[in-house]
Scaffold this active site. Structure first.
Site, PDB file in Angstrom:
ATOM      1  N   LYS A 148     -56.231 -47.929 120.026  1.00 26.28           N
ATOM      2  CA  LYS A 148     -56.717 -46.356 119.401  1.00 26.28           C
ATOM      3  C   LYS A 148     -56.865 -46.914 118.303  1.00 26.28           C
ATOM      4  O   LYS A 148     -57.560 -46.065 117.357  1.00 26.28           O
ATOM      5  CB  LYS A 148     -56.015 -44.964 119.968  1.00 26.28           C
ATOM      6  CG  LYS A 148     -54.602 -45.614 119.469  1.00 26.28           C
ATOM      7  CD  LYS A 148     -54.663 -44.064 120.621  1.00 26.28           C
ATOM      8  CE  LYS A 148     -52.697 -44.539 119.636  1.00 26.28           C
ATOM      9  NZ  LYS A 148     -52.189 -43.053 121.004  1.00 26.28           N
ATOM     10  N   ARG A 149     -55.478 -47.967 118.067  1.00 25.21           N
ATOM     11  CA  ARG A 149     -55.409 -47.666 115.953  1.00 25.21           C
ATOM     12  C   ARG A 149     -56.531 -48.495 115.885  1.00 25.21           C
ATOM     13  O   ARG A 149     -56.967 -48.113 114.334  1.00 25.21           O
ATOM     14  CB  ARG A 149     -54.470 -48.448 115.365  1.00 25.21           C
ATOM     15  CG  ARG A 149     -53.284 -46.989 115.841  1.00 25.21           C
ATOM     16  CD  ARG A 149     -53.773 -46.234 115.148  1.00 25.21           C
ATOM     17  NE  ARG A 149     -52.365 -45.604 114.902  1.00 25.21           N
ATOM     18  CZ  ARG A 149     -51.302 -44.866 114.380  1.00 25.21           C
ATOM     19  NH1 ARG A 149     -50.542 -45.828 113.912  1.00 25.21           N
ATOM     20  NH2 ARG A 149     -50.945 -44.438 114.414  1.00 25.21           N
TER      21      ARG A 149
END
Ligand code: GLU
Length: 497
Positions: free
Chosen positions: A260-261
């Site tokens: 998700k980063r």
């Protein structure tokens, strides 16, 4: 006449855990399972693996249903549609797991282990100190009946572990990789049932795959290292193995496991940001090289072979063609594809998309009260609420950088805010507490904190109420905005160097 044995009808499943937003990886594996089942006249099952109560998120299950249906990945059996092998939610099957654990205790392939958390921690520490890989040392593998009875009479809590043979190896066939072997030296005596009576993933997964008559386990490659434990479990029960297919993991541009980063991974994000389900499904179908287009997603764009719908995938997708090199989830490519889909819509259908996705009654109804108190003419609506409709907001340094703060400090603080927001339940109260929590104990005021988030979300120093705006804009897109802000600032900083 010799008796012909007809092969068991194909049954496959996805088994997501409701621990947060539905993940693009679930849709990718779901698509592959669906194609596999439909091409072979089989059944596609959705099972909810919700035994990890610590990570359980109540709304998550419904979001999984909604997101998969939005994509057109419909299942034949599942918690909401029922079926002959239910219940399909693991939390409703605890009695089944308890009975199965008893079978293993009775036939000696599993045992009770009574160590306390402190004892296990001490074991771990001494192994680490001796530079050994931490694992259960097997102390309770061979307790005598009398000893076990004594511990039970004392009411000591216990877990049930799998008795992995001390020597030798376990091997299994992966349909894409061939034979895979694991030496038992590297397989821990896996906990099958926790002291609270809940099964672990391994036990529940195997019991359910067997009882639900799953013929093919098609899942992501990150589960390969769990598979020897599963194989040992099948053997312990005396059950036949399913076929295993471990699919190449989706990757970030830098080839690391999708995270998700580095990429939005929530299906909610893609839906709210205005991606069409057909385009997302098409993109996922491009991922692993099963289609004639091959698997080089992030190279050229070739509409001739790269644009296809589900019926075409059912016709052309070949599992044997899947390439194991990690498919790159390239957002630039997905956007290109989505643009192609949007341009193919009739003007009326395009308008309909705008009306139902970006300008839905529901969304406008939630935004309206946030601006009503500060508006003088309706014409000002766009000036006050533009950020709800933008994909990108780029606050200038004088907007987001508090006086007396360095850029570095501010970005470091933003990263902390991001972590807090990721873990936060998306209500005004929880957001308020989360944002205040980040500020506490630092020489950073709550006011500065809110201003920073406001700047990132809206691009301005004044806006409709911040917490309500975050709630209406939604968690997936708000987090994306914070991540993109951080990325953009890091790139700018790198350019300056
Ligand atoms: N519950 C696991 C997950 O969250 C299922 C893995 C499997 O398919 O065995 O993905």
């Amino acid at each position: 006449m010799t008796e012909q044995t007809t092969p068991a009808p194909i049954r496959v499943r996805i088994a997501p855990s409701p621990t947060g937003d539905p993940h693009v990886g679930t849709a990718y594996i779901g698509l592959l399972n669906l194609i596999y089942a439909r091409q072979r006249g089989g059944q596609f099952i959705l099972r909810i693996e919700d035994t990890d109560r610590a990570r359980f998120v109540a709304r998550s299950e419904q979001m999984i249903f909604d997101s998969l249906r939005w994509l057109g990945l419909t299942w034949d059996e599942g918690p909401d549609v029922g079926g002959p092998y239910g219940p399909y939610r693991q939390s409703e099957r605890t009695e089944i797991y308890r009975q199965h654990v008893q079978l293993l205790l009775d036939n000696g392939t599993a045992y009770r282990s009574f160590e306390t958390a402190e004892e296990l921690e001490a074991m771990r520490r001494s192994q680490l100190a001796a530079k050994l890989p931490p694992r259960y040392n097997g102390a309770h593998r061979e307790l005598s009946e009398a000893q076990i009875q004594q511990f039970l009479d004392e009411g000591r809590p216990y877990v049930v572990r799998l008795k992995v043979p001390a020597e030798g190896e376990t091997s299994f066939r992966d349909e894409l990789r061939g034979e895979i072997k694991f030496s038992h030296n590297n397989v821990d005596d896996q906990v099958l049932m926790k002291s609270d009576g809940f099964p672990t993933y391994h036990l529940a997964n195997v019991v359910d795959d067997h009882l639900m008559r799953i013929t093919d386990v098609i899942r992501a490659e990150e589960w390969i290292s769990s598979t020897p434990k599963h194989v040992l479990l099948y053997q312990a029960f005396g059950w036949e193995l399913p076929r295993f297919w471990h699919m190449p993991l989706l990757r970030n541009l830098d080839k690391s496991k999708i995270s998700k980063r580095k990429n939005p991974v929530s299906l909610i994000y893609y839906r709210q940001a205005g991606f069409l389900p057909g385009a997302v499904l098409n993109f996922l179908g491009l991922m692993c090289g099963g289609m004639p287009a091959g698997g080089k997603v992030n190279e050229e764009k070739n509409p001739e072979v790269e644009i296809f719908d589900l019926p075409k995938m059912l016709e052309q997708f070949v599992f044997e063609r899947i390439s194991l090199g990690g498919p790159v989830f390239d957002l630039v490519k997905l956007k290109w594809l989505n643009g192609e889909y949007l341009r193919k819509l009739s003007p009326e259908a395009f308008f309909e998309q705008l009306r139902t996705v970006l300008f839905s009654d529901e969304y406008l109804r939630a935004i309206a009260p946030l601006v009503q108190t500060r508006i003088e003419t309706l014409g000002q609506f766009g000036d006050l609420a533009d950020f709800f409709f933008r994909d990108e907001v780029v606050p200038a340094a004088e907007v987001f950088l508090p006086r007396k703060r360095t850029l570095e400090e501010t970005l470091g603080f933003t990263a902390e805010i991001l972590t807090a927001l990721e873990a936060c339940d998306w209500t005004t109260d929880a957001l308020d507490a989360a944002l205040r929590g980040v500020g506490s104990g630092k020489e950073w005021s709550v006011k500065e904190n809110f201003m920073l988030v406001r700047a990132i979300l809206t691009g301005r120093t004044t806006s409709p109420p911040l917490l309500e705006s975050l709630v209406v804009f939604g968690k997936a897109r708000s987090l994306d905005r914070v991540r993109r802000f951080l990325d953009a600032q890091k790139k700018l900083a790198a350019q300056k160097k």
